[in-house]
Enzyme design. Structure first.
Site, PDB file in Angstrom:
ATOM      1  N   SER A   1      -5.938 -52.606 -36.463  1.00  0.00           N
ATOM      2  CA  SER A   1      -7.261 -52.260 -36.978  1.00  0.00           C
ATOM      3  C   SER A   1      -8.317 -52.809 -36.022  1.00  0.00           C
ATOM      4  O   SER A   1      -8.279 -52.499 -34.837  1.00  0.00           O
ATOM      5  CB  SER A   1      -7.441 -52.796 -38.403  1.00  0.00           C
ATOM      6  OG  SER A   1      -8.666 -52.367 -38.954  1.00  0.00           O
TER       7      SER A   1
ATOM      8  N   HIS B   1      -6.617 -47.898 -37.591  1.00  0.00           N
ATOM      9  CA  HIS B   1      -7.654 -47.480 -38.535  1.00  0.00           C
ATOM     10  C   HIS B   1      -8.823 -46.839 -37.791  1.00  0.00           C
ATOM     11  O   HIS B   1      -9.580 -47.511 -37.102  1.00  0.00           O
ATOM     12  CB  HIS B   1      -8.162 -48.679 -39.340  1.00  0.00           C
ATOM     13  CG  HIS B   1      -7.107 -49.313 -40.190  1.00  0.00           C
ATOM     14  ND1 HIS B   1      -7.250 -50.564 -40.739  1.00  0.00           N
ATOM     15  CD2 HIS B   1      -5.894 -48.870 -40.598  1.00  0.00           C
ATOM     16  CE1 HIS B   1      -6.161 -50.860 -41.444  1.00  0.00           C
ATOM     17  NE2 HIS B   1      -5.326 -49.850 -41.360  1.00  0.00           N
TER      18      HIS B   1
ATOM     19  N   ASP C   1      -3.320 -54.785 -44.444  1.00  0.00           N
ATOM     20  CA  ASP C   1      -2.487 -53.613 -44.174  1.00  0.00           C
ATOM     21  C   ASP C   1      -1.354 -53.979 -43.221  1.00  0.00           C
ATOM     22  O   ASP C   1      -1.559 -54.663 -42.226  1.00  0.00           O
ATOM     23  CB  ASP C   1      -3.344 -52.495 -43.572  1.00  0.00           C
ATOM     24  CG  ASP C   1      -2.638 -51.150 -43.579  1.00  0.00           C
ATOM     25  OD1 ASP C   1      -1.668 -50.987 -44.345  1.00  0.00           O
ATOM     26  OD2 ASP C   1      -3.076 -50.252 -42.834  1.00  0.00           O
TER      27      ASP C   1
END
Length: 368
Positions: free
Chosen positions: A173, A200, A296
């Site tokens: 991310s 992401h 995540d």
């Protein structure tokens, strides 16, 4: 309130007065943040960075007189400060944003082309969270990065399409694009595994990022499409706004895309990809969690380990944001905790270990 006991100071840079007002209203609505100044172009931005000494800068990509990229170069070289790019949802905007991340920007926020105020206010929580995370970034990451990435001349011969028997599932991310651009050139062309990557990013940006990764990598990199067979020596980037999962079809590992509800507030999320990869590939799965905020990838790591796979997390020192790797490590299911530059060789060793029938013990940390 931040640990220092004072508010996080933010400089807002955008050529649109309306856009500046929307951003200022969002930032000032949080008790831990305050706008310390604003600028209409890159030249004013450089002046204001010196005057108001912000903790974070939000910087528009496309501006008159001096654009965001040129301003970013000067800011990172002379007055290092965490910068979040504000980028239009266009191909040009996406390409410029990827370049800005290479130069040293910490993150970016997409700027919708219509109904700006409505869409930006929907992004309120994301904007505030990204500013707070950017303010925590260690100073060692704040510099003008000149990542000298040479475009790779790929062999013109057609490679045989070999369905992968081993999967490398990567989650990233905040800080991911910069970090992935450093490690992907190190993966060998003959990697005996398929790489599944969730970074992401919103739609449009993932395609530009996949193309950029492909241009510097020996392996082929593409934005994943529905029905793609996962093949050896190829990497598949989850497209923005779609979860990417893996299933078996005709005995081959196949990518499926869906718009199931967001996980961890994002789509794509890494957990669905990692969990389904573990279900399809079993012990022949390598899980990697890299820099990023949130949790995540932690569930995916647990699932991969439960099925006998090998798990890797990026260490704190080289993570721009340590949230995701930390959450993965805290599950107790990570085999290797390694610095960024060691991830490619650790992945290759893990793939060779799996091919040779070996098995790694848990809680193994590769020394520096």
């Amino acid at each position: 309130m931040p640990l220092t006991g004072r508010k996080i100071r933010v400089l807002v840079v955008d050529d649109s007065a309306f856009m500046r007002k929307v951003l200022k209203d969002i930032i000032n609505s949080d008790p831990e943040l305050e706008v310390c100044g604003e600028a209409r172009d890159g030249i004013e931005a450089i002046e204001m960075v010196q005057k108001c000494r912000p903790d974070v800068v939000t910087l528009d990509v496309e501006m008159p007189r001096m654009n965001g990229l040129d301003a970013l170069r000067v800011i990172m070289k002379k007055y290092p400060v965490p910068v979040i790019m504000i980028s239009a949802l266009t191909q040009e905007g996406a390409e410029a944003t990827i370049k800005a991340l290479e130069y040293g920007a910490i993150d970016f926020i997409p700027k919708p082309s219509s109904s700006i105020s409505i869409n930006m206010r929907e992004l309120k929580d994301e904007i505030i969270a990204k500013i707070k995370e950017a303010a925590k970034v260690p100073r060692r990451f704040l510099e003008l990065r000149r990542i000298r990435l040479l475009r790779v001349q790929k062999a013109k011969k057609v490679k045989p399409s070999v369905p992968a028997r081993i999967a490398v599932a990567i989650a990233a991310s905040t800080g991911g694009p910069q970090s992935l651009l450093k490690i992907f050139p190190k993966f060998p062309e003959n990697l005996k595994a398929g790489i599944l990557l969730v970074q992401h990013m919103p739609p449009g940006f993932t395609r530009s990022f996949a193309k950029r990764l492909d241009s510097v990598s020996k392996i082929d990199v593409k934005e994943a499409e529905e029905g793609d067979v996962v093949e050896e020596g190829k990497a598949y980037v989850a497209p923005g706004d779609y979860h990417m999962e893996v299933t078996l079809r005709g005995g081959k590992p196949v990518i499926t895309l869906n718009k199931k509800p967001k996980m961890h507030g994002v789509r794509p999320a890494a957990d669905p990809m990692m969990i389904t990869a573990a279900q399809v590939f079993g012990r022949r799965t390598v899980g990697v969690v890299m820099t990023g905020m949130g949790r995540d990838g932690a569930q995916g790591i647990v699932e991969i380990k439960k099925r006998g796979g090998i798990t890797i997390a990026q260490d704190e020192k080289t993570s721009i944001i340590f949230g995701m790797p930390k959450a993965a490590i805290e599950t107790g299911m990570v085999d290797y905790v390694v610095p960024l530059e060691k991830i490619p060789e650790t992945v290759v060793r893990a793939v060779e270990m799996i091919r040779g029938g070996g098995n790694l013990g848990r809680h193994v940390t590769i020394p520096r």
